[in-house]
Design a protein around this motif. Structure first.
Motif, PDB file in Angstrom:
ATOM      1  N   HIS A  43      74.414 141.673 -11.707  1.00 43.31           N
ATOM      2  CA  HIS A  43      73.173 141.879 -12.480  1.00 43.31           C
ATOM      3  C   HIS A  43      72.572 140.539 -12.916  1.00 43.31           C
ATOM      4  N   HIS A 119      67.714 147.908  -8.076  1.00 40.31           N
ATOM      5  CA  HIS A 119      69.008 148.262  -8.652  1.00 40.31           C
ATOM      6  C   HIS A 119      68.866 149.070  -9.955  1.00 40.31           C
ATOM      7  N   GLU A 175      76.890 147.734  -5.116  1.00 40.24           N
ATOM      8  CA  GLU A 175      76.918 148.988  -5.875  1.00 40.24           C
ATOM      9  C   GLU A 175      75.679 149.787  -5.434  1.00 40.24           C
ATOM     10  N   TYR A 177      73.664 152.665  -5.220  1.00 40.44           N
ATOM     11  CA  TYR A 177      73.494 153.995  -5.803  1.00 40.44           C
ATOM     12  C   TYR A 177      73.030 154.959  -4.710  1.00 40.44           C
ATOM     13  N   HIS A 245      73.295 144.739  -7.094  1.00 36.96           N
ATOM     14  CA  HIS A 245      74.232 144.518  -8.205  1.00 36.96           C
ATOM     15  C   HIS A 245      74.864 143.134  -8.040  1.00 36.96           C
TER      16      HIS A 245
HETATM   17 ZN   LIG Z   1      75.060 147.368 -11.055  1.00 37.15          ZN
END
Ligand SMILES: [Zn+2]
Length: 292
Positions: A43, A119, A175, A177, A245
């Motif tokens: 992040h 993200h 990551e 999603y 991420h």
């Molecule tokens: Zn993340």
């Protein structure tokens, strides 16, 4: 001699005014980076947005404007923007949904301003914020419905869309999603990047909150949509992207090109036939990271 001086001054004036004209004609792209949140390398909104800003700034005809620290104190930065990129923590604390920000964004969307959410910025609570995201972006991460495990996505790209120009298929751990809440029947949503999570990923061991979620496990074998594009009735364009991420992924030329192409596309600029050209050095990838 005097004539030469006058000519030189005139030439300089012409040069200045030409520069100004070019600057005024440049496409303004605003990139808003969220506040620090996660551990080192994750992040990295500030560093990530600065990399994208640097890449966009090296392209002709573009004026990227970088905004650090979340929602801008001076909202006039949005004036005249062709598109706005949000890269920040989302959910209930999402800067886009605080105070009157949704209404301010609505006015921009009504003018056809582009919108890119990267993200965590694709996550908002369902209800009014989620509904706005369905309109503007075509989808959003809905807590309890969507999931966020870390896994390697083997990219299946939509070769027919300008956003994938020059992008070679990649395999990248992030990551990613998935099971995003999209508009009913995916109306107006164009898939850009798909990949198939394996059954281990679907168990959600690395998801937060931890899996397994029954509906995610039961969708075994299904390809999932990780990036998508929409064209809104107001003429504006939106792009959602669930990766990023992991900061080092910006070092991958195909991952980076996909997002840069998408930014250009939402700004209604022509995506070059070979895709957006950019370069990021190992040192640049380590620059501007959040203090830990
Ligand atoms: Zn993340």
């Amino acid at each position: 001699m005097r004539l030469r001086c006058v000519l030189a001054a005139f030439t300089a004036l012409v040069a200045i005014s030409t520069t100004n004209v070019v600057a005024a004609d440049k496409a303004r792209i605003v990139l808003v980076a969220g506040r620090p949140s996660h551990g080192p390398g994750d992040h990295e909104f500030n560093a990530g947005c600065k990399l994208l800003t640097k890449c966009l700034g090296s392209m002709p005809g573009i004026e990227p404007v970088f905004v650090p620290g979340g929602w801008p104190r001076d909202e006039s930065v949005f004036e005249g923007a062709r598109t706005i990129v949000f890269f920040m923590d989302g959910g209930g604390g999402h800067p886009m949904i605080q105070k009157d920000h949704l209404e301010k964004l609505q006015k921009l969307m009504d003018k056809g301003t582009g919108l890119v959410c990267l993200h965590y910025a694709v996550e908002v609570p369902k209800g009014k914020p989620g509904d706005r995201f369905l309109e503007w972006l075509g989808g959003f991460y809905e807590s309890g419905f969507s999931t966020n495990p870390h896994w390697v996505a083997h990219a299946n790209l939509n070769a027919d869309h300008p956003i994938t120009r020059g992008v070679q298929p990649f395999s990248i751990r992030d990551e990613w999603y998935f099971n995003i809440r999209f508009r009913p029947e995916m109306k107006g949503v164009t898939p850009i990047l798909k990949a198939k999570p394996d059954d281990e990923t679907r168990k959600g061991v690395s998801a937060s909150p931890r899996g397994p979620y029954k509906h995610i496990v039961e969708a075994s074998g299904r390809e999932e949509l990780l990036a998508w594009a929409v064209e809104r009735p107001d003429g504006g364009r939106g792009f959602g992207f669930t990766g990023a991420h992991t900061h080092k992924n910006w070092g991958d030329p195909n991952f980076r090109r996909l997002v840069l192409n998408a930014i250009l596309w939402t700004a209604k600029l022509e995506v070059p036939s070979g895709g957006a050209e950019s370069a990021v050095t190992p040192d640049e990838l380590k620059a501007n990271l959040d203090p830990k």
